[in-house]
Design a protein around this motif. Sequence first.
Motif: not given
Length: 48
Positions: A15-17, A41, A48, A19-21
């Motif tokens: 899982e990769f976001s 999107r 996803i 928004e977190d990076h």
Amino acid sequence: MMGPRQAAQPALFYEFSLEDHVPQNHLLRSIDRFVGLSGIRSYLAALI
């Protein structure tokens, strides 16, 4: 042949976001407000 997963094997899926990076003050966040990517999107949401 499939066997038990070895501890040294990396995960095939993870899982990769973004928004977190991506930092809140990054230039890409400013550009995002002016570029319409809603079609992309919605297409990618199914993956996803």
